[in-house]
Motif scaffolding. Structure first.
Motif, PDB file in Angstrom:
ATOM      1  N   ALA A 169       0.837  -1.206   0.000  1.00 55.80           N
ATOM      2  CA  ALA A 169       0.000   0.000   0.000  1.00 55.80           C
ATOM      3  C   ALA A 169       0.869   1.253   0.000  1.00 55.80           C
ATOM      4  O   ALA A 169       0.473   2.304   0.492  1.00 55.80           O
ATOM      5  CB  ALA A 169      -0.979   0.016   1.175  1.00 55.80           C
ATOM      6  N   MET A 170       2.070   1.130  -0.585  1.00 60.03           N
ATOM      7  CA  MET A 170       2.975   2.259  -0.715  1.00 60.03           C
ATOM      8  C   MET A 170       2.755   2.932  -2.064  1.00 60.03           C
ATOM      9  O   MET A 170       2.274   2.313  -3.010  1.00 60.03           O
ATOM     10  CB  MET A 170       4.440   1.790  -0.619  1.00 60.03           C
ATOM     11  CG  MET A 170       4.873   1.369   0.765  1.00 60.03           C
ATOM     12  SD  MET A 170       6.479   0.495   0.829  1.00 60.03           S
ATOM     13  CE  MET A 170       7.549   1.410  -0.254  1.00 60.03           C
ATOM     14  N   ASP A 171       3.142   4.172  -2.144  1.00 62.01           N
ATOM     15  CA  ASP A 171       3.117   4.920  -3.386  1.00 62.01           C
ATOM     16  C   ASP A 171       4.110   4.293  -4.367  1.00 62.01           C
ATOM     17  O   ASP A 171       5.177   3.817  -3.965  1.00 62.01           O
ATOM     18  CB  ASP A 171       3.514   6.375  -3.078  1.00 62.01           C
ATOM     19  CG  ASP A 171       3.488   7.238  -4.302  1.00 62.01           C
ATOM     20  OD1 ASP A 171       4.572   7.452  -4.886  1.00 62.01           O
ATOM     21  OD2 ASP A 171       2.403   7.690  -4.684  1.00 62.01           O
ATOM     22  N   LYS A 172       3.769   4.303  -5.667  1.00 68.35           N
ATOM     23  CA  LYS A 172       4.641   3.711  -6.681  1.00 68.35           C
ATOM     24  C   LYS A 172       6.035   4.332  -6.669  1.00 68.35           C
ATOM     25  O   LYS A 172       7.026   3.636  -6.876  1.00 68.35           O
ATOM     26  CB  LYS A 172       4.030   3.883  -8.076  1.00 68.35           C
ATOM     27  CG  LYS A 172       2.883   2.952  -8.365  1.00 68.35           C
ATOM     28  CD  LYS A 172       2.532   2.910  -9.831  1.00 68.35           C
ATOM     29  CE  LYS A 172       1.934   4.203 -10.317  1.00 68.35           C
ATOM     30  NZ  LYS A 172       1.371   4.099 -11.675  1.00 68.35           N
ATOM     31  N   VAL A 173       6.103   5.627  -6.420  1.00 66.95           N
ATOM     32  CA  VAL A 173       7.406   6.307  -6.398  1.00 66.95           C
ATOM     33  C   VAL A 173       8.269   5.767  -5.259  1.00 66.95           C
ATOM     34  O   VAL A 173       9.462   5.503  -5.434  1.00 66.95           O
ATOM     35  CB  VAL A 173       7.226   7.837  -6.286  1.00 66.95           C
ATOM     36  CG1 VAL A 173       8.549   8.533  -6.064  1.00 66.95           C
ATOM     37  CG2 VAL A 173       6.524   8.381  -7.524  1.00 66.95           C
ATOM     38  N   ASN A 174       7.683   5.589  -4.068  1.00 63.98           N
ATOM     39  CA  ASN A 174       8.443   5.048  -2.933  1.00 63.98           C
ATOM     40  C   ASN A 174       8.896   3.613  -3.185  1.00 63.98           C
ATOM     41  O   ASN A 174      10.006   3.235  -2.821  1.00 63.98           O
ATOM     42  CB  ASN A 174       7.626   5.126  -1.647  1.00 63.98           C
ATOM     43  CG  ASN A 174       7.494   6.542  -1.143  1.00 63.98           C
ATOM     44  OD1 ASN A 174       8.367   7.371  -1.348  1.00 63.98           O
ATOM     45  ND2 ASN A 174       6.406   6.829  -0.471  1.00 63.98           N
TER      46      ASN A 174
END
Length: 151
Positions: free
Chosen positions: A65-70
């Motif tokens: 559930a992390m941002d794609k960038v992270n």
């Protein structure tokens, strides 16, 4: 607007969840960073890969559930350190499969017990029934938030 209908941030559940998550994550991340040189994002990627054979970046994003960038930054850093390997996906040329390298597995095997000790310390003072209830309620909240995000 009636005064009792006003937003009280200290009682606002999404805020409380965020504060609890941030504080717990910062506390745990300090030990990962100090001992293993891992950011919390890198550890999350490693933890998910440690429990799977190989995953795509898209699957990692969904699982954490992390941002794609992270996820992308964490994966790139882990590849540079030789902890994660990227291989072309044989059936989908647009994506790659990610897996822990032997060095990554070794780090994972060292960090996982530390993570479990942190969890035990965080839950110290909670009964087994309270821990089960908390886990069940958090899972229900996650599912509900996901359902609402789909609408």
């Amino acid at each position: 607007m009636p005064r009792d209908a006003a937003l009280r941030l200290e009682a606002y559940l999404p805020y409380r969840l965020s504060v609890a998550s941030n504080r717990a994550s910062r506390w745990v991340a300090r030990s990962y960073e100090a001992k293993f040189g891992l950011s919390i994002w890198q550890w999350r990627v490693m933890a998910v890969l440690g429990g799977a054979d190989r995953l795509t970046a898209q699957e990692l994003t969904a699982a954490t559930a992390m941002d794609k960038v992270n996820v992308s930054r964490a994966v790139r850093a882990l590849i540079e350190r030789g902890l994660v390997n990227r291989q072309k996906h044989q059936s989908d040329g647009r994506s790659a499969l990610l897996e822990l390298t032997p060095a990554g597995r070794s780090v994972y095997d060292e960090v996982a017990p530390v993570a479990l000790r942190h969890e035990a310390a965080l839950l110290d003072g909670f009964s087994p029934d309270e821990i089960r209830l908390l886990t069940d309620l958090l899972l229900r909240l996650e599912r509900r938030a996901e359902d609402l995000a789909q609408d």
